[in-house]
Design an enzyme around this catalytic site. Structure first.
Site, PDB file in Angstrom:
ATOM      1  N   ASP A   1       5.026   4.418   2.297  1.00 32.42           N
ATOM      2  CA  ASP A   1       4.625   4.621   0.897  1.00 32.42           C
ATOM      3  C   ASP A   1       5.791   4.489  -0.070  1.00 32.42           C
ATOM      4  O   ASP A   1       5.821   5.160  -1.108  1.00 32.42           O
ATOM      5  CB  ASP A   1       3.936   5.982   0.714  1.00 32.42           C
ATOM      6  CG  ASP A   1       2.664   6.104   1.536  1.00 32.42           C
ATOM      7  OD1 ASP A   1       2.067   5.060   1.844  1.00 32.42           O
ATOM      8  OD2 ASP A   1       2.267   7.237   1.868  1.00 32.42           O
ATOM      9  N   HIS A   2       6.747   3.636   0.266  1.00 30.83           N
ATOM     10  CA  HIS A   2       7.869   3.343  -0.628  1.00 30.83           C
ATOM     11  C   HIS A   2       7.729   1.879  -1.062  1.00 30.83           C
ATOM     12  O   HIS A   2       8.235   0.972  -0.408  1.00 30.83           O
ATOM     13  CB  HIS A   2       9.207   3.570   0.088  1.00 30.83           C
ATOM     14  CG  HIS A   2       9.353   4.955   0.645  1.00 30.83           C
ATOM     15  ND1 HIS A   2      10.107   5.236   1.767  1.00 30.83           N
ATOM     16  CD2 HIS A   2       8.818   6.140   0.242  1.00 30.83           C
ATOM     17  CE1 HIS A   2      10.045   6.535   2.016  1.00 30.83           C
ATOM     18  NE2 HIS A   2       9.259   7.103   1.105  1.00 30.83           N
ATOM     19  N   ILE A   3       7.021   1.669  -2.171  1.00 31.23           N
ATOM     20  CA  ILE A   3       6.622   0.320  -2.580  1.00 31.23           C
ATOM     21  C   ILE A   3       7.748  -0.321  -3.377  1.00 31.23           C
ATOM     22  O   ILE A   3       8.154   0.199  -4.415  1.00 31.23           O
ATOM     23  CB  ILE A   3       5.335   0.366  -3.425  1.00 31.23           C
ATOM     24  CG1 ILE A   3       4.252   1.178  -2.701  1.00 31.23           C
ATOM     25  CG2 ILE A   3       4.846  -1.042  -3.724  1.00 31.23           C
ATOM     26  CD1 ILE A   3       3.064   1.515  -3.582  1.00 31.23           C
TER      27      ILE A   3
END
Length: 547
Positions: free
Chosen positions: A480-482
């Site tokens: 979830d680190h875009i």
């Protein structure tokens, strides 16, 4: 009736990036208007939603955030729902099932609060190791913005340089607060890791440690930072929204931006948005900031294609939507013969970072290792029930699994790969807007790391902890680190934004945050996003003051 609004600075998105820029612009005397696709809700509502969930859904952190029809986001309750918004393809599609919510405050509602800085080497992958790209500036340029971000968000961290990250780099300011003490599980991990050459460090985190800061109370260890900090000890952008309004900023929620309008001089003139009744409105301004996130920002730019911008706004380089990155994750669920007792303190409070650096990066990715510090009682209870136990036997098994199980995680650094691409899907949402379609392949750089480096280390660490059973995930998962969809660079032909996150194609359009990140490193991306936001804010204020 449709409305036409105006402001000096128009910001699309109300997460940490948008809020930091809004406050700095307001402090400089500029007018600010913010658009948010989703609703604005109180913390009490989200906490109540979480408390009312059945145990089987409590590990789905986005379950307390039901999406509105006009602002859909991914849900993970079932595989069908998970695929309902993001149209994912590629050999590692599962590793891009990004978790973010379209609510006022953005992903900071449910983030862990971890604030690892990137290292000088992380910004020079191409020069040092011949892979990836180099950033448009050095670590020394970014460092003061890291420090400002740490104070803006209230980051606690160690004062001992031997425990700080990056190693052997000067800090312009100490952390605002000291670190949160380790619980028994993290202390055990620290001691065991040291015996095999792995250094577990206290994680800098945007969470108050024993003192109040910026009007927020100290952390009391609720241990449900996923999905929400119930007392706001952790920074989230929702705590900044009232402050922005008090300074004169205007926030419009349930406003889904769908088109960026430019003129013949390549200036952005307006943002058009739909309200929940599908009525279109527009906002004009002097400076426009897209701070949606690394998926929604490139999606909006591509949706804005027209005769003047045939590939989409800011996309003369054909790089918008390319180089999509996250840190591909593997997890190991382990059982031990002796209790470890995770769950004391925040859900994450430490990480092993020395595994992310080294000359091996010429061949394969570095990685961050950590133990998830979440309480295991719900997981232990569900697992014990599945065994068909009851009575005293059930009670004993719940207690054993709660104490003697843990999850180890490894997150690999990604490379910016142009074929990892967001385009517009043929599938449309409730408003008739194309959904994001994303092709994702972690790449051989990551696969070689898993095979030759990280999985062997993961097994070694688990064994050192006394694991009697090790179950490693069979495929890469999302962190979830875009990052990367509007990549930064000095050359307009192969990048989207410059060193200030200003679009090469439109000098009054800024695209700060994770999308601009040139490489991803191994640590959580939020503090780098925040630093880039403050750097962009300086450029925005300077540009308007000299207009």
């Amino acid at each position: 009736m449709p409305s036409t609004l105006n402001s000096d600075v128009v910001i699309v998105g109300t997460g940490v990036v948008g809020c930091l820029i809004a406050e700095q612009a307001l402090d400089a005397g500029l007018s600010v208007l913010m658009l948010e696709a989703g609703p604005r809700v109180g913390r009490d509502t989200i906490v109540e939603n979480y408390r009312n969930l059945p145990p089987t859904l409590r590990n789905h952190w986005n379950a307390p955030y039901p999406p509105k029809p006009w602002a859909p986001h991914l849900e993970t309750r079932t595989p069908t729902e998970a695929a309902s918004y993001l149209d994912l393809t590629g050999p590692n599609a599962k590793a891009y099932e990004q978790g973010y919510v379209r609510y006022a405050g953005g992903a900071t509602w449910h983030w862990a609060g971890i604030c690892w800085r990137m290292t000088p080497d992380d910004l020079r992958l191409k020069s040092l190791y011949g892979v990836g790209r180099d950033w448009a500036f050095s670590y020394d340029v970014l460092e003061p913005y890291y420090a400002r971000a740490e104070y803006a968000m209230g980051v606690c961290g160690p004062g001992d340089p031997a425990l700080q990250w990056p190693p052997r780099t000067a800090r312009s300011r100490p952390y605002p607060m000291g670190p949160i003490p380790f619980g028994p599980g993290e202390q055990r991990l620290t001691d065991v890791a040291a015996t095999i050459g792995m250094q577990n460090l206290p994680a800098p985190q945007a969470r108050n440690s024993g003192v109040s800061f910026d009007g927020r109370p100290p952390c009391c260890g609720n241990n449900n930072c996923f999905p929400v900090c119930p007392i706001a000890a952790k920074y989230d952008a929702a705590t900044a929204l009232p402050r922005i309004e008090a300074k004169g900023g205007r926030i419009i929620t349930n406003a889904v931006a769908y088109r960026i309008e430019t003129n013949a001089q390549k200036k952005v003139e307006a943002v058009h948005y739909y309200d929940p009744n599908r009525t279109s409105h527009s906002v004009s301004g002097k400076i426009f900031v897209l701070a949606c996130n690394g998926i929604e920002t490139p999606k909006l730019l591509l949706l804005s294609a027209d005769d003047k911008n045939p590939r989409g706004v800011a996309n003369s380089s054909d790089q918008v939507g390319r180089n999509m990155m996250d840190q591909p994750k593997l997890i190991a669920d382990i059982e031990m013969s002796e209790p470890l007792w995770t769950g004391v303190g925040p859900v994450q409070s430490s990480s092993i970072m020395n595994t992310s650096q080294g000359d091996f990066r010429r061949e394969y990715a570095g990685a961050m290792f950590r133990m998830e510090n979440m309480a295991r009682s719900t997981l232990g209870g569900l697992a014990a029930l599945e065994k068909g136990l009851y009575g005293k036997a059930l009670d004993q098994e719940i207690r054993r699994l709660s104490a003697c199980t843990a999850r180890l995680t490894v997150e690999h650094e990604p490379l910016p790969l142009p074929f990892n691409r967001l385009t517009l899907s043929d599938k449309k949402d409730w408003l008739g807007l194309n959904r994001p379609s994303i092709y994702y392949d972690v790449g051989d750089y990551v696969r070689r790391s898993a095979e030759n480096y990280t999985v062997p280390l993961l097994k070694k660490l688990a064994t050192a902890l006394g694991a009697t059973n090790i179950n490693i995930s069979p495929e890469f998962l999302h962190s979830d680190h875009i990052m990367g969809g509007t990549i930064m660079g000095n050359d307009p032909s192969d990048s989207v934004v410059d060193a200030d996150c200003r679009a090469h194609d439109h000098d009054n359009l800024f695209l700060p945050g994770g999308g601009a990140m040139t490489t991803g490193g191994s640590g959580n991306s939020t503090i780098t996003m925040a630093a880039l936001a403050l750097k962009a804010a300086d450029a925005i204020v300077g540009q308007l003051n000299h207009a």
